[in-house]
Design a protein around this motif. Sequence first.
Motif, PDB file in Angstrom:
ATOM      1  N   ALA A 215      14.431  -6.743  50.022  1.00 42.87           N
ATOM      2  CA  ALA A 215      15.218  -7.832  49.815  1.00 42.87           C
ATOM      3  C   ALA A 215      14.975  -9.283  50.498  1.00 42.87           C
ATOM      4  O   ALA A 215      14.421  -9.177  51.766  1.00 42.87           O
ATOM      5  N   TYR A 216      14.900 -10.475  49.496  1.00 48.00           N
ATOM      6  CA  TYR A 216      14.573 -11.507  50.354  1.00 48.00           C
ATOM      7  C   TYR A 216      15.656 -12.217  50.735  1.00 48.00           C
ATOM      8  O   TYR A 216      16.744 -12.504  50.041  1.00 48.00           O
ATOM      9  N   GLU A 217      15.893 -12.408  52.146  1.00 50.23           N
ATOM     10  CA  GLU A 217      17.285 -13.053  52.663  1.00 50.23           C
ATOM     11  C   GLU A 217      16.691 -14.343  53.551  1.00 50.23           C
ATOM     12  O   GLU A 217      16.383 -14.121  54.748  1.00 50.23           O
TER      13      GLU A 217
ATOM     14  N   ALA B 278       3.719  -3.391  40.665  1.00 46.67           N
ATOM     15  CA  ALA B 278       4.517  -4.851  41.042  1.00 46.67           C
ATOM     16  C   ALA B 278       5.819  -5.095  40.298  1.00 46.67           C
ATOM     17  O   ALA B 278       6.917  -5.493  40.777  1.00 46.67           O
ATOM     18  N   SER B 279       5.512  -4.829  38.873  1.00 51.89           N
ATOM     19  CA  SER B 279       6.605  -5.150  38.008  1.00 51.89           C
ATOM     20  C   SER B 279       7.711  -3.930  38.057  1.00 51.89           C
ATOM     21  O   SER B 279       8.713  -4.239  37.380  1.00 51.89           O
ATOM     22  N   SER B 280       7.531  -3.240  38.731  1.00 48.50           N
ATOM     23  CA  SER B 280       8.526  -1.889  38.867  1.00 48.50           C
ATOM     24  C   SER B 280       9.390  -2.093  40.009  1.00 48.50           C
ATOM     25  O   SER B 280      10.461  -1.180  40.230  1.00 48.50           O
ATOM     26  N   ILE B 281       9.075  -2.892  40.713  1.00 52.17           N
ATOM     27  CA  ILE B 281       9.981  -2.883  42.158  1.00 52.17           C
ATOM     28  C   ILE B 281      10.888  -3.958  42.218  1.00 52.17           C
ATOM     29  O   ILE B 281      10.662  -5.260  41.861  1.00 52.17           O
ATOM     30  N   SER B 282      12.183  -3.477  42.582  1.00 53.45           N
ATOM     31  CA  SER B 282      13.239  -4.456  42.319  1.00 53.45           C
ATOM     32  C   SER B 282      13.252  -5.341  43.746  1.00 53.45           C
ATOM     33  O   SER B 282      13.039  -4.901  44.862  1.00 53.45           O
ATOM     34  N   ILE B 283      13.232  -6.594  43.610  1.00 51.76           N
ATOM     35  CA  ILE B 283      13.529  -7.719  44.634  1.00 51.76           C
ATOM     36  C   ILE B 283      14.895  -8.195  44.495  1.00 51.76           C
ATOM     37  O   ILE B 283      15.300  -8.970  43.858  1.00 51.76           O
ATOM     38  N   LEU B 284      15.619  -8.047  45.689  1.00 53.02           N
ATOM     39  CA  LEU B 284      17.122  -8.416  45.836  1.00 53.02           C
ATOM     40  C   LEU B 284      17.238  -9.935  46.484  1.00 53.02           C
ATOM     41  O   LEU B 284      16.437 -10.169  47.403  1.00 53.02           O
ATOM     42  N   TYR B 285      18.033 -10.811  46.175  1.00 57.18           N
ATOM     43  CA  TYR B 285      18.305 -12.023  46.920  1.00 57.18           C
ATOM     44  C   TYR B 285      19.529 -11.887  47.726  1.00 57.18           C
ATOM     45  O   TYR B 285      20.440 -11.235  47.484  1.00 57.18           O
ATOM     46  N   GLY B 286      19.506 -12.242  48.987  1.00 57.54           N
ATOM     47  CA  GLY B 286      20.468 -12.233  49.919  1.00 57.54           C
ATOM     48  C   GLY B 286      20.729 -13.352  50.706  1.00 57.54           C
ATOM     49  O   GLY B 286      19.834 -14.103  50.985  1.00 57.54           O
ATOM     50  N   GLY B 287      21.798 -13.804  50.877  1.00 61.64           N
ATOM     51  CA  GLY B 287      22.279 -15.103  51.664  1.00 61.64           C
ATOM     52  C   GLY B 287      23.383 -15.865  51.087  1.00 61.64           C
ATOM     53  O   GLY B 287      23.164 -16.776  50.196  1.00 61.64           O
TER      54      GLY B 287
ATOM     55  N   GLU C 140      10.929 -19.065  43.540  1.00 58.27           N
ATOM     56  CA  GLU C 140       9.627 -19.274  44.069  1.00 58.27           C
ATOM     57  C   GLU C 140       9.254 -18.263  45.005  1.00 58.27           C
ATOM     58  O   GLU C 140       8.272 -17.761  44.858  1.00 58.27           O
ATOM     59  N   MET C 141      10.316 -17.817  45.759  1.00 58.83           N
ATOM     60  CA  MET C 141       9.696 -17.001  46.835  1.00 58.83           C
ATOM     61  C   MET C 141       9.794 -15.524  46.172  1.00 58.83           C
ATOM     62  O   MET C 141       8.935 -14.787  46.434  1.00 58.83           O
ATOM     63  N   HIS C 142      10.666 -15.146  45.531  1.00 57.19           N
ATOM     64  CA  HIS C 142      10.451 -13.701  44.762  1.00 57.19           C
ATOM     65  C   HIS C 142       9.309 -13.801  44.283  1.00 57.19           C
ATOM     66  O   HIS C 142       8.638 -12.630  44.039  1.00 57.19           O
TER      67      HIS C 142
ATOM     68  N   ALA D 231      20.123 -14.659  36.970  1.00 60.81           N
ATOM     69  CA  ALA D 231      19.383 -14.771  35.742  1.00 60.81           C
ATOM     70  C   ALA D 231      17.928 -15.014  36.067  1.00 60.81           C
ATOM     71  O   ALA D 231      17.173 -15.152  34.971  1.00 60.81           O
ATOM     72  N   LEU D 232      17.232 -15.201  37.188  1.00 59.24           N
ATOM     73  CA  LEU D 232      15.942 -15.694  37.577  1.00 59.24           C
ATOM     74  C   LEU D 232      14.876 -14.573  37.197  1.00 59.24           C
ATOM     75  O   LEU D 232      15.384 -13.504  37.572  1.00 59.24           O
ATOM     76  N   PRO D 233      13.993 -14.786  36.544  1.00 55.44           N
ATOM     77  CA  PRO D 233      12.988 -13.627  36.198  1.00 55.44           C
ATOM     78  C   PRO D 233      12.559 -12.798  37.383  1.00 55.44           C
ATOM     79  O   PRO D 233      12.556 -11.756  36.881  1.00 55.44           O
ATOM     80  N   ASP D 234      12.627 -13.054  38.806  1.00 46.36           N
ATOM     81  CA  ASP D 234      12.060 -12.206  39.612  1.00 46.36           C
ATOM     82  C   ASP D 234      13.283 -12.018  40.658  1.00 46.36           C
ATOM     83  O   ASP D 234      12.927 -11.338  41.596  1.00 46.36           O
TER      84      ASP D 234
END
Length: 249
Positions: free
Chosen positions: A164-166, A202-211, A184-186, A223-226
């Motif tokens: 999770a990128y927060e 790398a392409s199989s790992i889920s990266i969540l956004y938080g904030g 950009e960060m994801h 909708a962002l690709p990463d």
Amino acid sequence: MRKKIVAGNWKMNKSLPEALELVGAIKTLSYSNEVQLIVVPPFLYAKTLVDELSGTQVSVGVQNCAKQEKGAFTGEVSASMIQSVGVDYVIIGHSERRAYFSENNQDLALKVDLALANHLTPIYCCGEIIEERNSGNYFEVVKSQISEGIFHLSATQIQKCIIAYEPVWAIGTGVTATPEQAQEMHQFIRNLLKEKYGEADASSISILYGGSCNPQNAKELFALPDVDGGLIGGASLVAEDFIAIANSF
Ligand code: PEP
């Protein structure tokens, strides 16, 4: 295809009756079965909610685990205890744990190991504070958090993790990262994963956004690709908002 995930971090909120009311309301609302929904209550209610949610597609996580396996650590809760009550996920390295409980990347690496050894999925958090963003140092900060916290894992282990990128300046502030900042960060994180583990992993790992993610901005972010979903704080405390976010893919 990567898993779409929406996890609600309740932090230190809700009494038990309120927690039951919230999951009761979540159960009545519909969302796509392509989305993995996770509620992350305080430890005290985890087992009750596991029981309450059995037979549904909603999973339960917790907000932390001990960095020790077991023993004389008053007040701590171990990964094996968490697993033993039917919890599936554990948030590791939330910025509030890093800031208020002085958890560093080395502590977090131990927690990630214990989580995986006990069949829990770590949701490993990273993100820069506002001074680091303003000084232009934010890629370096996130790179250290990722490399020191999870890059000791094997390829098989890293595939079992969620990141999770927060950005800390966006947590609970109402200031969301712009889609450009989030992507950009994801993408940067995914490239770090690619360099270390290769394209396929790398392409199989889920990266969540938080904030400050909410029903108004989730669609644009998801909708962002990463961006593969969200770790949601405030908006996860209201069933309709949480499910509206889950319906934003
Ligand atoms: C969080 O604390 O993980 C978080 C994302 O909080 P909020 O959604 O309230 O900004």
